[in-house]
Motif scaffolding. Sequence first.
Motif, PDB file in Angstrom:
ATOM      1  N   SER A 175       0.821  -1.208   0.000  1.00 32.44           N
ATOM      2  CA  SER A 175       0.000   0.000   0.000  1.00 32.44           C
ATOM      3  C   SER A 175       0.854   1.257   0.000  1.00 32.44           C
ATOM      4  O   SER A 175       0.347   2.365   0.176  1.00 32.44           O
ATOM      5  N   ALA A 176       2.152   1.084  -0.194  1.00 36.48           N
ATOM      6  CA  ALA A 176       3.038   2.253  -0.229  1.00 36.48           C
ATOM      7  C   ALA A 176       3.548   2.450  -1.647  1.00 36.48           C
ATOM      8  O   ALA A 176       3.456   1.566  -2.486  1.00 36.48           O
ATOM      9  N   LEU A 177       4.113   3.618  -1.880  1.00 38.87           N
ATOM     10  CA  LEU A 177       4.585   3.984  -3.218  1.00 38.87           C
ATOM     11  C   LEU A 177       5.977   3.420  -3.495  1.00 38.87           C
ATOM     12  O   LEU A 177       6.698   3.050  -2.576  1.00 38.87           O
ATOM     13  N   CYS A 178       6.355   3.416  -4.737  1.00 39.60           N
ATOM     14  CA  CYS A 178       7.664   2.880  -5.126  1.00 39.60           C
ATOM     15  C   CYS A 178       8.811   3.612  -4.443  1.00 39.60           C
ATOM     16  O   CYS A 178       9.836   3.011  -4.134  1.00 39.60           O
ATOM     17  N   GLU A 179       8.623   4.901  -4.212  1.00 41.79           N
ATOM     18  CA  GLU A 179       9.674   5.677  -3.544  1.00 41.79           C
ATOM     19  C   GLU A 179       9.941   5.109  -2.152  1.00 41.79           C
ATOM     20  O   GLU A 179      11.067   5.155  -1.648  1.00 41.79           O
ATOM     21  N   VAL A 180       8.901   4.560  -1.540  1.00 40.07           N
ATOM     22  CA  VAL A 180       9.034   3.947  -0.221  1.00 40.07           C
ATOM     23  C   VAL A 180       9.759   2.606  -0.351  1.00 40.07           C
ATOM     24  O   VAL A 180      10.612   2.259   0.469  1.00 40.07           O
ATOM     25  N   HIS A 181       9.411   1.860  -1.385  1.00 41.23           N
ATOM     26  CA  HIS A 181      10.038   0.554  -1.608  1.00 41.23           C
ATOM     27  C   HIS A 181      11.548   0.687  -1.745  1.00 41.23           C
ATOM     28  O   HIS A 181      12.306  -0.126  -1.228  1.00 41.23           O
ATOM     29  N   LYS A 182      11.960   1.742  -2.454  1.00 42.56           N
ATOM     30  CA  LYS A 182      13.403   1.921  -2.653  1.00 42.56           C
ATOM     31  C   LYS A 182      14.115   2.127  -1.316  1.00 42.56           C
ATOM     32  O   LYS A 182      15.190   1.577  -1.072  1.00 42.56           O
ATOM     33  N   LYS A 183      13.497   2.909  -0.436  1.00 36.96           N
ATOM     34  CA  LYS A 183      14.103   3.149   0.883  1.00 36.96           C
ATOM     35  C   LYS A 183      14.109   1.868   1.695  1.00 36.96           C
ATOM     36  O   LYS A 183      15.034   1.597   2.465  1.00 36.96           O
ATOM     37  N   GLY A 184      13.046   1.099   1.534  1.00 37.06           N
ATOM     38  CA  GLY A 184      12.935  -0.151   2.274  1.00 37.06           C
ATOM     39  C   GLY A 184      13.998  -1.153   1.878  1.00 37.06           C
ATOM     40  O   GLY A 184      14.623  -1.794   2.722  1.00 37.06           O
ATOM     41  N   ILE A 185      14.212  -1.271   0.568  1.00 37.15           N
ATOM     42  CA  ILE A 185      15.212  -2.229   0.098  1.00 37.15           C
ATOM     43  C   ILE A 185      16.611  -1.813   0.555  1.00 37.15           C
ATOM     44  O   ILE A 185      17.420  -2.640   0.976  1.00 37.15           O
ATOM     45  N   LEU A 186      16.861  -0.527   0.529  1.00 35.57           N
ATOM     46  CA  LEU A 186      18.160  -0.035   0.998  1.00 35.57           C
ATOM     47  C   LEU A 186      18.347  -0.362   2.477  1.00 35.57           C
ATOM     48  O   LEU A 186      19.404  -0.836   2.900  1.00 35.57           O
ATOM     49  N   LEU A 187      17.308  -0.129   3.274  1.00 32.77           N
ATOM     50  CA  LEU A 187      17.412  -0.420   4.703  1.00 32.77           C
ATOM     51  C   LEU A 187      17.584  -1.926   4.937  1.00 32.77           C
ATOM     52  O   LEU A 187      18.370  -2.344   5.787  1.00 32.77           O
ATOM     53  N   ALA A 188      16.873  -2.724   4.175  1.00 28.59           N
ATOM     54  CA  ALA A 188      17.003  -4.180   4.307  1.00 28.59           C
ATOM     55  C   ALA A 188      18.436  -4.617   4.012  1.00 28.59           C
ATOM     56  O   ALA A 188      18.986  -5.486   4.689  1.00 28.59           O
ATOM     57  N   GLU A 189      19.030  -3.997   3.011  1.00 28.46           N
ATOM     58  CA  GLU A 189      20.442  -4.281   2.711  1.00 28.46           C
ATOM     59  C   GLU A 189      21.314  -3.921   3.893  1.00 28.46           C
ATOM     60  O   GLU A 189      22.226  -4.659   4.265  1.00 28.46           O
ATOM     61  N   GLU A 190      21.058  -2.758   4.470  1.00 25.54           N
ATOM     62  CA  GLU A 190      21.918  -2.259   5.546  1.00 25.54           C
ATOM     63  C   GLU A 190      21.850  -3.127   6.792  1.00 25.54           C
ATOM     64  O   GLU A 190      22.842  -3.293   7.497  1.00 25.54           O
ATOM     65  N   VAL A 191      20.663  -3.658   7.079  1.00 20.48           N
ATOM     66  CA  VAL A 191      20.542  -4.446   8.311  1.00 20.48           C
ATOM     67  C   VAL A 191      20.564  -5.954   8.044  1.00 20.48           C
ATOM     68  O   VAL A 191      20.402  -6.743   8.970  1.00 20.48           O
ATOM     69  N   GLY A 192      20.757  -6.353   6.800  1.00 19.41           N
ATOM     70  CA  GLY A 192      20.825  -7.779   6.492  1.00 19.41           C
ATOM     71  C   GLY A 192      19.507  -8.480   6.762  1.00 19.41           C
ATOM     72  O   GLY A 192      19.468  -9.543   7.383  1.00 19.41           O
ATOM     73  N   ALA A 193      18.424  -7.884   6.259  1.00 18.97           N
ATOM     74  CA  ALA A 193      17.092  -8.427   6.522  1.00 18.97           C
ATOM     75  C   ALA A 193      16.561  -9.221   5.340  1.00 18.97           C
ATOM     76  O   ALA A 193      17.117  -9.197   4.245  1.00 18.97           O
ATOM     77  N   ILE A 194      15.455  -9.908   5.591  1.00 19.77           N
ATOM     78  CA  ILE A 194      14.649 -10.471   4.513  1.00 19.77           C
ATOM     79  C   ILE A 194      13.580  -9.425   4.218  1.00 19.77           C
ATOM     80  O   ILE A 194      12.934  -8.908   5.137  1.00 19.77           O
TER      81      ILE A 194
END
Lengths: 570, 252, 432
Positions: free
Chosen positions: C90-109
Amino acid sequence: MELLIKNGAVFDPKNGIKGDKTDISIKDGKIVSNVSSKATVIDAGGRLVMAGGVDAHSHIAGAKVNVGRMMRPEDTRSGISPRTKITRPCTGYTVPNVYAMGYRYAQMGYTTVFEAAQAIMKARHTHEELEEIPIIDKGALTLFGSNWPTMDFVREKNMDKLAAYVAWGLLASRGFGVKCVNPGGGEMWGFGKNVTGIDDVVPVFDVTPKEIIVSLMKVNEMLGLPHSVHLHCNNLGNPGNYKTTLASMELANQVKASKDRQVMHVTHLLFNSWGGTNWGDFESKADEVANYLNNHDNVTGDMGQMIFGSATTMTADGPKQYANAKLLHAKWSNGDVELEDASGVVPIYYVKQISVHAIMWAIGLELALLTKDPYKMLLTTDHPNGGPFVNYSEVIALLMSNKKRQEEIKTVHEAVHAKNKLPGLDRELDFSEIAIMTRAGTAKVLGLLDTKGHLGVGADADISIYDIKPDQIDPSVEHAKIKSAFSNAAYTIKGGQVVVKDGQITATPLGRTYWVDAKVPEEHHTEMMKDIVKKFKNYYSIQLANYMVQDEYVTHPQVIKTGAIPVEVN
Amino acid sequence: MQTVTIRPMKEIKISVEGENISPDKFGGKTEKEIQSLVAWMGNQKTTIGDLFSVKVEGSGPAADTKIVLEGDFSRVKRIGEGMTAGLILINGNVDMHLGAKMSGGKISVKGNVDSWAGREMKGGELIIEGNAAYYLGAGYRGESCGMRGGKITVMGNALDFVGEHMCGGEIIVNGNTGILPGLSNNGGKIVIGGNTSRPGSEMSKGTIIVNGKVEEMIPVFKLEGDEAVDAVTYKKYTGDVVVGGKGILYVK
Amino acid sequence: MTVITDALCPFCGCVCDDLTIVVENNKITDIKNACKLGAAKIMGHHRIEAPMMRADKKSDFKEVSYEEAINEAAQILFKSKRPLMFGWASALCEVHKKGILLAEEVGAIIDNTATVCHAPSTLAVHEKGLPTATLGQIKNRSDVVVFWGSNPVHAHPRHMGRYSVFAKGFFQEKGRKGRKVIVVDVRKTETAGMADEFVQVQQGSDYLVISALRAILSGHADVVPESVGGISKEQLVKLVDTLKAAKFGSIFFGMGLTQSISRYKNIDNAISLITELNAFTKYVISPMRGHYNVTGFGQVCSWETGFATAVDFARGAPYYNPGETAANDVLLRKETDAAMIIAGDAGAHFPADSVRHLARIPVVQIDPYWNATTEVSNVVIPVAICGVEVEGTAYRMDGVSLRMRKMIEPTLPTDVEVLERITERVRELRGE
């Protein structure tokens, strides 16, 4: 920011430099005549220096590429490297992720790349991806060859409205040039059919591919666009198609260029230079195509060279892709874009021992070796159709070394001896010719030779230094060294900033997106828009107000403004 | 002859990636060298020695190396990945991707294995005394070939998608399997001792033998008649006709 | 008073873009053209007004500042060894980009709501590709429209009117009259009620039925038994004839196919049917995506990581293996030791055992609204509503990228701001 590159063995074909030790001075991202003593010095140590590579045709961004990624996790996992302090993770081989796309081009010494095709309706997606490709300058060619407005205006023979549509379409898509793929075929594919040649009539719209191509060339020159019409000929991938290719090229004689360049660029000729009538008697007609280019200055081409191994075919030639998938029993993605064009994505594996593949491989090389003027035959692999761009160094080595070619020929299917001329060709291209096929020639074809593809004053400071000393190496014998040097630049400089050193990324600035803002007389635009408004009211599935690419999607634009010029018709 | 015995020192909840637990990686190494091999647990990079007690007896190359896994390895993945020789004995249960891409050697498990055991196997032998989970001897997403060679034997049951995209090799499941065994079989042999359902969909080559009941047949097989295989009479089907398949499905 | 025309609806995968929104005093007072579901989303309802936290999920929430909540969220993710970041649709692509970056940073799924919805379709695409078209192509050309395991009357109310059935197109001037509508489902749905033909298939038998259709289509009707999945062979043969007679056939599919026995193999099989139909006439297949930007997450994740969803960054590089790296895979194994749930309601849609595990671990929720996930959260960060208060990019179900409007001014921070601040704090904790 000042930079001085000393002691480079420079190859700058535009400015006639062929290996001379020339210093290059850089200030504020441009090449200047000299710099102060405060400049940072890079000692090239006698090594090869060229302008940053320029690629005129590569599928690097947009819906097709992303479908390729989605359908090929097996490709994604084949090229993975983790994030580092300054780089994001890289994945993929034939369909790299956006970060790998930028880093890997830069690592090869390339600094400008154009996405080969985008449908206007999906251009926003293309730009979203381009925005995330680091380092390189980029742009995208916009599809016009099967669009309903194109066909309507061609049928009406109204070049003013067509020019207005192309101008508006380039704005709507933030496109750089006019792309024409299997013209007319995109509409035919809407009902699962195709055109078989340039004289077929597209039903209901009542136009032929020939008319579409000529009309688009006319308006391209009326608008004075930097690049010429960029054509993927009808009948791609069908034995005997060289006749369609030659007939298409002849159409260029009907329009005069508005600039000092070709009036038609024919792309990935490897797939369109086929003789024979079926897969059994399939043979090369690269010599016929090269011969035509040798005798005409108004057409250019690029190779679309094939690399053995894994590739992913992706093109707006929807019907061809369906046929491909059927032939190969491969998975198949298709993406019709309403009122505009088609697309298809099919994975493929090119095998040395398959005669058709071996013949194709040889055709690409023949095109380059038989075309006398390297300005007329650019180096591409139609990434990732012929093969991934990371293999450009393989192509360079093959073109520079007959010895390497002969060694390769021994390992491929023997059909190349009967069906190709390649085994008997001993021409070896030199560094200057390679610089033309990958820099100066590309820039000229694209209409960007003032700032790209050369190292004279006024050029963008995009420079690559390779770990070879041109006066101390025999490319013919030491082709392995040529290949490895061109695979990993010693230095890549983008806009005056060192972005690659010894094959490693050192900085990841964002490049610029080139697009063309063409002006037409207001009345023509108004008339044309009446048709467009009707199309949106009745046929498109989105509103006109939501169609055009917004500024937010092109954060680092490089806009080239052009205007309407009366075109000379022969 | 080298024998390496490893045992988890504490309970492992977040799965460990144990691709370095392999005769190829342990062979010829000292205890200290083995302890310093990398192992990841979630997003933490650690070492074999940090997670497992390691006891080494003797020395030898991979082919002469035996690794004994004592204790609970049910959260240790990728054991024996890519191994080319040697022996791994697992006395309990083990996590996903056991023996993935192995091309030689032997892995023997007393307990159960999680999904993707023998994934993309090229050779060697994998013996599971307990049960297997999903995707036994299968491929990776999108690949046209999974298992290409070697032999997997499961004494117990397996779940769905046994031998998906098999291009070669042999899988024997003594018990029952889940649905769609031998999906897109392109040249392997699967023998199911118990029951299954929807076998051989899109198979183009290869053989599937079912000794138990087939709950649901997919309507893409041509019944050829009866045929005896190893003194047992089966109904012989060929197919999948839709893909022009020349696979053979034997149902008792 | 402001009137916004050609506004886009942030509810379902149709992303209707012909809405008219009337705004008065920064409040939406009227919506034209949206369906009930879309209008309800845009009008909104009672939202969370301020960030809140609780150490113990059994106690009441305590209101805190954004600073505190963001700091706590960062701490939770930073300390986690197996974090999960879920939702996104339910969020925009701009949010997804931030999410993927954060997932990379914290080693998340990182995984999205498709995991309980159309993720099987993605698995099918890996096997068979996706032969599809934009929705306007259907509107202009399709004369045979099949809804398989999908009930648009209920879940995508304007789909048939705007795109697939009632819409008039260039080659389909008669709209509904020019099209044959077929519904294949386990029971007679509302959509089946208005179709020209309803094919009732036995629960769990879709795979067999599709195989039978393929067998008949390929000239092997002889191997098909007299009845498959509750449908007579005669009816199946007739259905194949109907499908073949189309000038442009389209098949839309939903949860009925993705969530019944054989799951992604159902879609896989259906895609092959479409491919094989293309030998006779033009056919496309299209997934009926639920959330308005679930498609967008798949697109962004694909171009950034190479994989469409369920990406595991634990080792610093993307790893993808649904069945192993999807949200419920790790939750059901109780491996996840911390979760961030954003723009997706895991609490409502996940299996009970997954939710039970969420209740045991630290959970950060980022959402405008109180929902089932809030019940199992420790840190709740309310944000502006994407597509209503925040503009940005979304992808319609057919992959067309569109820019959602800002209709009213936000009063709370956006998802993008919150994720950026969490990422910054994580970097500080790491000592960068």
